[in-house]
Motif scaffolding. Structure first.
Motif, PDB file in Angstrom:
ATOM      1  N   PRO A 109      -7.887  -4.303   0.429  1.00 35.04           N
ATOM      2  CA  PRO A 109      -6.950  -3.184   0.491  1.00 35.04           C
ATOM      3  C   PRO A 109      -6.708  -2.721   1.921  1.00 35.04           C
ATOM      4  N   LYS A 110      -5.524  -2.256   2.185  1.00 34.64           N
ATOM      5  CA  LYS A 110      -5.207  -1.709   3.490  1.00 34.64           C
ATOM      6  C   LYS A 110      -4.120  -0.657   3.328  1.00 34.64           C
ATOM      7  N   ARG A 111      -4.163   0.369   4.170  1.00 35.22           N
ATOM      8  CA  ARG A 111      -3.179   1.447   4.135  1.00 35.22           C
ATOM      9  C   ARG A 111      -2.335   1.431   5.405  1.00 35.22           C
ATOM     10  N   TYR A 112      -1.076   1.759   5.249  1.00 36.26           N
ATOM     11  CA  TYR A 112      -0.157   1.888   6.380  1.00 36.26           C
ATOM     12  C   TYR A 112       0.520   3.246   6.310  1.00 36.26           C
ATOM     13  N   LEU A 113       0.686   3.865   7.461  1.00 37.20           N
ATOM     14  CA  LEU A 113       1.417   5.121   7.531  1.00 37.20           C
ATOM     15  C   LEU A 113       2.913   4.838   7.618  1.00 37.20           C
ATOM     16  N   ALA A 114       3.709   5.849   7.308  1.00 39.75           N
ATOM     17  CA  ALA A 114       5.157   5.710   7.402  1.00 39.75           C
ATOM     18  C   ALA A 114       5.544   5.193   8.783  1.00 39.75           C
ATOM     19  N   LYS A 115       6.438   4.212   8.811  1.00 38.72           N
ATOM     20  CA  LYS A 115       6.987   3.568  10.008  1.00 38.72           C
ATOM     21  C   LYS A 115       6.061   2.523  10.614  1.00 38.72           C
ATOM     22  N   ASP A 116       4.867   2.322  10.048  1.00 34.96           N
ATOM     23  CA  ASP A 116       3.996   1.249  10.538  1.00 34.96           C
ATOM     24  C   ASP A 116       4.605  -0.112  10.213  1.00 34.96           C
ATOM     25  N   VAL A 117       4.434  -1.067  11.121  1.00 30.49           N
ATOM     26  CA  VAL A 117       4.870  -2.442  10.889  1.00 30.49           C
ATOM     27  C   VAL A 117       3.764  -3.190  10.146  1.00 30.49           C
ATOM     28  N   ILE A 118       4.107  -3.786   9.018  1.00 23.16           N
ATOM     29  CA  ILE A 118       3.139  -4.550   8.233  1.00 23.16           C
ATOM     30  C   ILE A 118       3.073  -5.986   8.738  1.00 23.16           C
ATOM     31  N   TYR A 119       4.225  -6.583   8.969  1.00 21.88           N
ATOM     32  CA  TYR A 119       4.289  -7.874   9.644  1.00 21.88           C
ATOM     33  C   TYR A 119       5.668  -8.023  10.282  1.00 21.88           C
TER      34      TYR A 119
END
Length: 239
Positions: free
Chosen positions: A43-53
């Protein structure tokens, strides 16, 4: 800005049928297969506007969205970004990696996003041990291709007003499922990037829909949630 969406919230041109948000639900017929992927993922969390790839990066993992909304961007030769897809809870992204390709788009979190990431080498091992899992992911990828064709048809052809109406129908189903009763808006900038039109055009049409009570703001100080007049919105979408 959209808030994180849970699985129970997920479930054209002219008279074409609206895009079905369930086309990409990613729900495997066999719960055992789905659980195996969850167990091998991280599992991983990203904040708004973070680039995932990023586009053109070598695919080293694929992602299942557990909550939140992700946009896929493609960049035009002039450097302008175009949103070419939206993915919500239950969708898989990065599936081009199943064939050893690079990422075709840049994936960015629209709001706070939680994913399950599965390494490509893990998928290769699972393919040897349980080919049905790999088969299900290929079916998911095929669904994404169908989804892309309908995206082009509904959001890139016809007048601007019906295209905005179709986008609102799509967002309502993606966020809350059917029947279409409410919608949480993207930013005007994001909607313009999806439709390939100016922000001023989108803003003007949204103002018209609000003035005519096709969109009616709900009492929430932190989120732009609107009650939909689905029948009137559908008429606008079919013009």
């Amino acid at each position: 800005m959209l808030t994180p969406m849970t699985k129970n919230r997920l479930n054209g041109n002219g008279a074409s049928q609206p895009i079905d948000a369930h086309d990409l639900s990613g729900d495997f017929r066999d719960n055992h297969e789905r659980q195996m992927l969850y167990d091998t993922g991280k599992p991983k969390r990203y904040l708004a506007k973070d680039v995932i790839y990023r586009e053109s990066d070598q695919v080293d993992r694929i992602y299942m969205i557990r909550s939140g909304l992700v946009k896929l961007l493609s960049y035009l030769p002039n450097g302008r970004a175009r949103i070419v897809r939206l993915h919500a809870s239950g969708h898989w992204i990065g599936l081009e990696g199943l064939l050893g390709q690079s990422y075709e788009h840049t994936a960015i979190a629209v709001d706070d996003v939680e994913v399950e990431q599965v390494a490509i080498h893990t998928l290769q091992r699972l393919n040897r041990d349980d080919p049905m899992i790999f088969s299900q992911l290929l079916c998911q990828w095929h669904g994404a291709l169908v989804h892309a064709d309908r995206w082009i048809s509904d959001f890139s052809t016809g007048g601007i007003k019906p295209r905005v109406a179709r986008l609102l129908e799509f967002l309502a189903e993606l966020e809350y499922g059917k029947p279409l009763e409410r919608v949480e808006l993207l930013t005007v900038c994001e909607m313009a990037e999806i439709l390939g039109v100016t922000q001023e055009s989108v803003s003007r049409i949204l103002a018209t829909f609000k003035r005519r009570d096709i969109l009616k703001r709900q009492p929430d100080p932190t989120r732009e949630i609107y009650r939909l007049d689905a029948a009137r919105l559908q008429r606008e979408a079919q013009k």
